[in-house]
Design an enzyme around this catalytic site. Structure first.
Site, PDB file in Angstrom:
ATOM      1  CG  ASN A   9      -1.684   1.136   1.360  1.00 27.78           C
ATOM      2  OD1 ASN A   9      -1.692   2.082   0.406  1.00 27.78           O
ATOM      3  ND2 ASN A   9      -2.530   1.401   2.589  1.00 27.78           N
ATOM      4  CE  LYS A  11      -0.391   3.218   4.486  1.00 26.19           C
ATOM      5  NZ  LYS A  11      -0.160   3.167   6.241  1.00 26.19           N
ATOM      6  CG  HIS A  97      -6.099   1.738   5.120  1.00 25.18           C
ATOM      7  ND1 HIS A  97      -5.483   2.638   5.811  1.00 25.18           N
ATOM      8  CD2 HIS A  97      -4.956   0.903   5.073  1.00 25.18           C
ATOM      9  CE1 HIS A  97      -4.475   2.211   6.362  1.00 25.18           C
ATOM     10  NE2 HIS A  97      -3.908   1.299   5.804  1.00 25.18           N
ATOM     11  CD  GLU A  99      -2.869   5.414   6.789  1.00 22.13           C
ATOM     12  OE1 GLU A  99      -3.034   5.386   5.473  1.00 22.13           O
ATOM     13  OE2 GLU A  99      -2.137   4.701   7.490  1.00 22.13           O
ATOM     14  CD  GLU A 169      -3.578  -2.385   7.392  1.00 24.08           C
ATOM     15  OE1 GLU A 169      -2.363  -2.725   7.055  1.00 24.08           O
ATOM     16  OE2 GLU A 169      -4.260  -1.638   7.137  1.00 24.08           O
ATOM     17  N   GLY A 175       2.519   2.237  10.961  1.00 23.39           N
ATOM     18  CA  GLY A 175       3.308   3.369  10.883  1.00 23.39           C
ATOM     19  C   GLY A 175       4.134   3.965  11.800  1.00 23.39           C
ATOM     20  CB  SER A 215       5.195  -1.519  11.867  1.00 21.26           C
ATOM     21  OG  SER A 215       4.848  -0.336  12.208  1.00 21.26           O
ATOM     22  N   GLY A 236       2.863  -1.210   4.423  1.00 15.37           N
ATOM     23  CA  GLY A 236       2.977   0.447   4.071  1.00 15.37           C
ATOM     24  C   GLY A 236       4.207   0.793   3.866  1.00 15.37           C
ATOM     25  N   GLY A 237       4.814   1.354   4.610  1.00 13.17           N
ATOM     26  CA  GLY A 237       6.069   1.797   4.512  1.00 13.17           C
ATOM     27  C   GLY A 237       7.443   1.088   3.868  1.00 13.17           C
TER      28      GLY A 237
HETATM   29  P1  PGA Z   1       2.765   0.247   7.756  1.00  6.24           P
HETATM   30  O1  PGA Z   1       1.221   0.668   6.917  1.00  6.24           O
HETATM   31  O2  PGA Z   1       3.392  -0.921   7.267  1.00  6.24           O
HETATM   32  O3  PGA Z   1       3.510   1.710   7.089  1.00  6.24           O
HETATM   33  O4  PGA Z   1       2.527   0.391   9.249  1.00  6.24           O
HETATM   34  C1  PGA Z   1       0.390  -0.455   6.842  1.00  6.24           C
HETATM   35  C2  PGA Z   1      -0.858  -0.218   6.163  1.00  6.24           C
HETATM   36  O5  PGA Z   1      -1.379   0.849   6.812  1.00  6.24           O
HETATM   37  O6  PGA Z   1      -1.495  -0.941   5.319  1.00  6.24           O
END
Ligand code: PGA
Length: 253
Positions: A9, A11, A97, A99, A169, A175, A215, A236-237
């Site tokens: 992802n 983002k 998601h 967010e 999640e 994050g 994470s 994500g990251g």
């Molecule tokens: P993250 O994000 O790996 O940066 O924690 C995961 C996500 O929001 O899908």
């Protein structure tokens, strides 16, 4: 039986050039694993979906959108329909998601409509669920995840739900660099699978893939993937770095 699935992802990151470069590097580096042992998909921002889909067209890496609207067309300024996503080669879409739930304010009801519209439009939704830190600390994890799962899938029969992937999640792990322990994640994944068995049947529960996200990094992906009910990872990251994402794909394969 459940094929591992690694989703990246992106983002609100990358630009027109770096999105295509990242896609190409992932395709190149994952050619031995993707399509055989593991499904891989990337979720670029809407405006780069088309060029990323073109860059990946000769690879086995799928493309997905980070969101979708629940109507097929019309006066919905700024929104994108399932058929538009299909049209440019998207296979998957993230729904709910954290967010979108907690920053944008999407409700379970809207997320449910999006999941249903995505399936109707021939997309494969990934329904995201997960508790806030305050909810975990007050022992509400089971209640919150149960509510999000039941409401997110409301009105959908087993046939439709067979198109759905679930992503657990925990919001406090997204994050933040703070991952759920493999045991904490496994506990909730088991809960989700048991709920699917209750809501539908054992077969659907056994066949549905449940991804962990929050994470995920190359140094924790092996341990997470070793859990019985963790079928893949939503990253994500670390998915913005081709080497890290490839290492995570290899640990899932
Ligand atoms: P993250 O994000 O790996 O940066 O924690 C995961 C996500 O929001 O899908």
């Amino acid at each position: 039986m459940r094929k591992p699935f690694v989703a990246g992802n992106w983002k609100m990151n990358t630009d027109s050039r770096s999105s295509v470069n990242l896609a190409k590097r992932i395709a190149c580096g994952s050619s031995e694993v993707a399509g055989h042992g593991v499904n891989v998909a990337v979720f670029p921002p809407f405006v780069y979906l088309d060029s990323v889909a073109k860059a990946l067209s000769a690879s086995s890496i799928a493309v997905g959108a980070q969101d979708v609207y629940c109507e097929s067309k019309g006066a919905f300024t700024g929104e994108i329909s399932p058929s538009m996503l299909k049209d440019i080669g998207c296979a998957y879409v993230l729904c709910g998601h954290s967010e979108r739930r907690h920053v944008i304010g999407e409700t379970d009801e809207l997320i449910n409509k999006k999941v249903a519209a995505a399936i109707m439009g021939g997309l494969l939704p990934i329904l995201c669920v997960g508790e806030l830190l305050s909810e975990r600390d007050s022992s509400q994890t089971e209640k919150v995840v149960t509510r999000q799962l039941k409401n997110g899938l409301a009105g959908l029969n087993a046939e439709k739900v067979s198109a759905v992937t679930i992503a657990y999640e925990p919001v406090w792990a997204i994050g933040t660099g703070r991952t759920a322990t493999p045991q904490q994640a496994q506990e909730v994944h088991r809960l989700v699978r048991n709920l699917l068995a209750q809501m539908y049947d054992d077969r659907l529960a056994q066949e549905t893939r449940i991804l962990y996200g929050g994470s995920v990094k190359p140094d924790n992906s092996d341990d997470l993937m070793s859990q019985q009910d963790i079928d893949g990872l939503l990253v994500g990251g670390a998915s913005l770095n081709a080497d890290d994402f490839l290492a995570i794909i290899r640990s899932a394969a």
